[in-house]
Design an enzyme around this catalytic site. Structure first.
Site, mmCIF file in Angstrom:
data_model
loop_
_atom_site.group_PDB
_atom_site.id
_atom_site.type_symbol
_atom_site.label_atom_id
_atom_site.label_comp_id
_atom_site.label_asym_id
_atom_site.label_seq_id
_atom_site.Cartn_x
_atom_site.Cartn_y
_atom_site.Cartn_z
ATOM 1 N N THR A 185 1.698 37.929 37.528
ATOM 2 C CA THR A 185 1.870 37.387 38.887
ATOM 3 C C THR A 185 0.677 36.480 39.191
ATOM 4 O O THR A 185 -0.404 36.637 38.610
ATOM 5 C CB THR A 185 1.943 38.509 39.934
ATOM 6 O OG1 THR A 185 0.728 39.257 39.905
ATOM 7 C CG2 THR A 185 3.102 39.446 39.666
ATOM 8 N N HIS A 235 4.067 46.764 47.785
ATOM 9 C CA HIS A 235 3.018 45.861 48.291
ATOM 10 C C HIS A 235 1.604 46.360 47.951
ATOM 11 O O HIS A 235 1.382 47.558 47.780
ATOM 12 C CB HIS A 235 3.155 45.722 49.818
ATOM 13 C CG HIS A 235 2.926 47.023 50.531
ATOM 14 N ND1 HIS A 235 3.919 47.948 50.713
ATOM 15 C CD2 HIS A 235 1.803 47.568 51.060
ATOM 16 C CE1 HIS A 235 3.420 48.995 51.333
ATOM 17 N NE2 HIS A 235 2.136 48.800 51.563
ATOM 18 N N ILE A 236 0.676 45.429 47.896
ATOM 19 C CA ILE A 236 -0.758 45.770 47.790
ATOM 20 C C ILE A 236 -1.554 44.743 48.579
ATOM 21 O O ILE A 236 -1.168 43.577 48.665
ATOM 22 C CB ILE A 236 -1.306 45.769 46.338
ATOM 23 C CG1 ILE A 236 -0.791 44.564 45.544
ATOM 24 C CG2 ILE A 236 -1.059 47.070 45.638
ATOM 25 C CD1 ILE A 236 -1.593 44.299 44.281
ATOM 26 N N TYR A 284 -9.248 49.222 44.161
ATOM 27 C CA TYR A 284 -7.823 49.187 43.802
ATOM 28 C C TYR A 284 -7.454 50.428 42.986
ATOM 29 O O TYR A 284 -6.441 51.088 43.253
ATOM 30 C CB TYR A 284 -7.555 47.909 42.998
ATOM 31 C CG TYR A 284 -6.168 47.825 42.385
ATOM 32 C CD1 TYR A 284 -5.068 47.476 43.155
ATOM 33 C CD2 TYR A 284 -5.962 48.083 41.026
ATOM 34 C CE1 TYR A 284 -3.796 47.393 42.590
ATOM 35 C CE2 TYR A 284 -4.704 47.994 40.453
ATOM 36 C CZ TYR A 284 -3.624 47.649 41.230
ATOM 37 O OH TYR A 284 -2.365 47.571 40.679
ATOM 38 N N LYS A 292 -4.635 53.464 43.652
ATOM 39 C CA LYS A 292 -3.508 53.762 42.751
ATOM 40 C C LYS A 292 -3.567 55.213 42.253
ATOM 41 O O LYS A 292 -2.522 55.838 42.047
ATOM 42 C CB LYS A 292 -3.493 52.759 41.583
ATOM 43 C CG LYS A 292 -3.032 51.369 42.001
ATOM 44 C CD LYS A 292 -1.601 51.398 42.530
ATOM 45 C CE LYS A 292 -1.062 50.054 42.945
ATOM 46 N NZ LYS A 292 0.272 50.113 43.554
HETATM 47 P P1 NDP Z 1 1.020 40.344 44.717
HETATM 48 O O1 NDP Z 1 -0.401 40.256 45.171
HETATM 49 O O2 NDP Z 1 1.608 39.204 43.974
HETATM 50 O O3 NDP Z 1 1.944 40.615 45.980
HETATM 51 C C1 NDP Z 1 1.536 41.474 46.985
HETATM 52 C C2 NDP Z 1 2.608 41.538 48.050
HETATM 53 O O4 NDP Z 1 2.163 42.419 49.075
HETATM 54 C C3 NDP Z 1 2.904 40.196 48.685
HETATM 55 O O5 NDP Z 1 4.264 40.090 48.953
HETATM 56 C C4 NDP Z 1 2.102 40.250 49.987
HETATM 57 O O6 NDP Z 1 2.758 39.417 50.936
HETATM 58 C C5 NDP Z 1 2.231 41.738 50.334
HETATM 59 N N1 NDP Z 1 1.127 42.201 51.181
HETATM 60 C C6 NDP Z 1 -0.201 42.023 51.005
HETATM 61 N N2 NDP Z 1 -0.882 42.569 52.012
HETATM 62 C C7 NDP Z 1 0.036 43.117 52.848
HETATM 63 C C8 NDP Z 1 -0.038 43.799 54.094
HETATM 64 N N3 NDP Z 1 -1.214 44.047 54.699
HETATM 65 N N4 NDP Z 1 1.101 44.192 54.690
HETATM 66 C C9 NDP Z 1 2.301 43.929 54.121
HETATM 67 N N5 NDP Z 1 2.453 43.292 52.945
HETATM 68 C C10 NDP Z 1 1.328 42.880 52.323
HETATM 69 O O7 NDP Z 1 1.119 41.707 43.887
HETATM 70 P P2 NDP Z 1 1.805 41.950 42.454
HETATM 71 O O8 NDP Z 1 3.185 41.439 42.488
HETATM 72 O O9 NDP Z 1 0.889 41.498 41.393
HETATM 73 O O10 NDP Z 1 1.850 43.558 42.408
HETATM 74 C C11 NDP Z 1 2.957 44.255 42.952
HETATM 75 C C12 NDP Z 1 2.836 45.717 42.604
HETATM 76 O O11 NDP Z 1 2.730 45.869 41.195
HETATM 77 C C13 NDP Z 1 1.592 46.398 43.191
HETATM 78 O O12 NDP Z 1 1.904 47.689 43.627
HETATM 79 C C14 NDP Z 1 0.640 46.451 42.017
HETATM 80 O O13 NDP Z 1 -0.282 47.520 42.128
HETATM 81 C C15 NDP Z 1 1.610 46.667 40.873
HETATM 82 N N6 NDP Z 1 1.045 46.243 39.605
HETATM 83 C C16 NDP Z 1 0.806 44.922 39.369
HETATM 84 C C17 NDP Z 1 0.216 44.532 38.179
HETATM 85 C C18 NDP Z 1 -0.051 43.093 37.865
HETATM 86 O O14 NDP Z 1 -0.718 42.862 36.842
HETATM 87 N N7 NDP Z 1 0.440 42.146 38.635
HETATM 88 C C19 NDP Z 1 -0.173 45.529 37.166
HETATM 89 C C20 NDP Z 1 0.128 46.879 37.524
HETATM 90 C C21 NDP Z 1 0.721 47.213 38.704
HETATM 91 P P3 NDP Z 1 2.084 38.797 52.264
HETATM 92 O O15 NDP Z 1 0.778 38.195 51.831
HETATM 93 O O16 NDP Z 1 3.103 37.816 52.725
HETATM 94 O O17 NDP Z 1 1.924 39.940 53.214
#
Ligand code: NDP
Length: 281
Positions: free
Chosen positions: A216, A116-117, A179, A183
């Site tokens: 995403t 998650h992020i 961010y 990381k």
């Molecule tokens: P998204 O923003 O699509 O998804 C984030 C997820 O985290 C959601 O399921 C959200 O659900 C959950 N989330 C957000 N805030 C909270 C919180 N306070 N508590 C619990 N859950 C939370 O992220 P991505 O899929 O794009 O990224 C996923 C991972 O991949 C991350 O670690 C990111 O750093 C890494 N990554 C992504 C890249 C990209 O280009 N997409 C590139 C490099 C790394 P909800 O809102 O329902 O809580």
């Protein structure tokens, strides 16, 4: 000519040896997996990958209605169990509560997948320290708490921690200061933990997956029209992470260029910075 041919043959044999595909999909059948941030994006795709491979999954995020749908889809795809638990990783109590739920419901844990992020914007540093503190809580401190809470169960099962990290935890780029800071913290903490697990001969494996830009919705919203970097598909990224975790790799890179960037990062800092700055509008 003969010498060159021999060298190429040796090179090809070594490459085939080191990159041989020893992934055993069957090893994940029945595996007990907790995936965080699984309501959307890469986390959702991770849940589907584990489900297709017949794992027992617990997914977590904040939005219950979305988690419900993802859990239902996981069950349709073949998950032996598909449960969800809501949790806000900005709080100090929810990380351990979520781990307890997974361990109780699954009777233990084989994989903790930290993914998650929190929300952040793609913009120049504005001086908002409060936002950095909040993002540190969600993106970093909750990872530490989740891992600490899960370690006793993972020690029992000889299980694995899988950390979804980013190239931005290895190389800095403009417009992502909060961010990027989280990381770098994640990579630093979990690399140290890898050493300590190895030094005490722990059977717990720890994989750090370094990802480049993935398509995403949240990532595309931020960077569309603002970077020349080409995004890669979330489903493929998720499969990469699942395989790396199952193979107990220390570090994995997706897509290919992320490894190259990490290898050459410090060779020519001047050209590196010129290329980085020219990758963004
Ligand atoms: P998204 O923003 O699509 O998804 C984030 C997820 O985290 C959601 O399921 C959200 O659900 C959950 N989330 C957000 N805030 C909270 C919180 N306070 N508590 C619990 N859950 C939370 O992220 P991505 O899929 O794009 O990224 C996923 C991972 O991949 C991350 O670690 C990111 O750093 C890494 N990554 C992504 C890249 C990209 O280009 N997409 C590139 C490099 C790394 P909800 O809102 O329902 O809580």
């Amino acid at each position: 000519m003969k010498v060159l041919a021999k060298m190429l043959l040796v090179g090809a044999t070594l490459a085939a040896f080191f990159w041989r595909d020893s992934f055993d999909a069957g090893s994940l059948r029945g595996a007990r997996v907790l995936v965080t941030g699984a309501s959307t994006g890469i986390g959702e795709q991770l849940a589907y990958c584990y489900a297709r491979l017949g794992a027992q999954v617990v997914i977590t995020a904040r939005r219950e209605n979305v988690l419900q749908q993802v859990a239902r889809r996981c069950a349709q795809l073949g998950a032996q169990k598909a449960l969800y638990v809501t949790g806000d990783m900005a709080t100090t109590s929810d990380p351990s509560r979520v781990v307890k739920f997974a361990v109780d419901e699954l009777g233990g844990l084989d994989y903790l997948v930290l993914n998650h992020i929190g929300r952040y914007s793609f913009s120049p540093w504005s001086g908002d320290v409060h936002h950095v503190r909040g993002l540190m809580e969600v993106n970093f401190l909750s990872y530490v708490q989740l891992a600490s809470a899960a370690l006793p169960s993972l020690e029992k099962s000889k299980g694995s921690i899988v950390v979804v990290s980013s190239l931005l935890g290895k190389v800095s780029t403009p417009f992502t200061a909060p961010y990027t800071a989280t990381k770098f913290a994640v990579n630093g903490f979990f690399c140290t933990l890898q050493h300590e697990l190895a030094m005490r001969s722990s059977d717990v494996s720890l994989t750090i997956s370094i990802l480049g830009l993935v398509d995403t919705e949240s990532a595309m919203e931020k960077v569309s029209g603002r970077t020349r970097v080409v995004p890669y598909p979330a489903g493929e990224a998720a499969l990469h992470v699942v395989r790396a975790g199952s193979l107990r790799q220390k570090e994995s890179f997706y897509p290919w260029y992320t490894h190259l960037v990490c290898l050459v990062r410090d060779w020519c800092p001047f050209f590196r910075d010129v290329i980085i700055r020219n990758s963004y509008y």
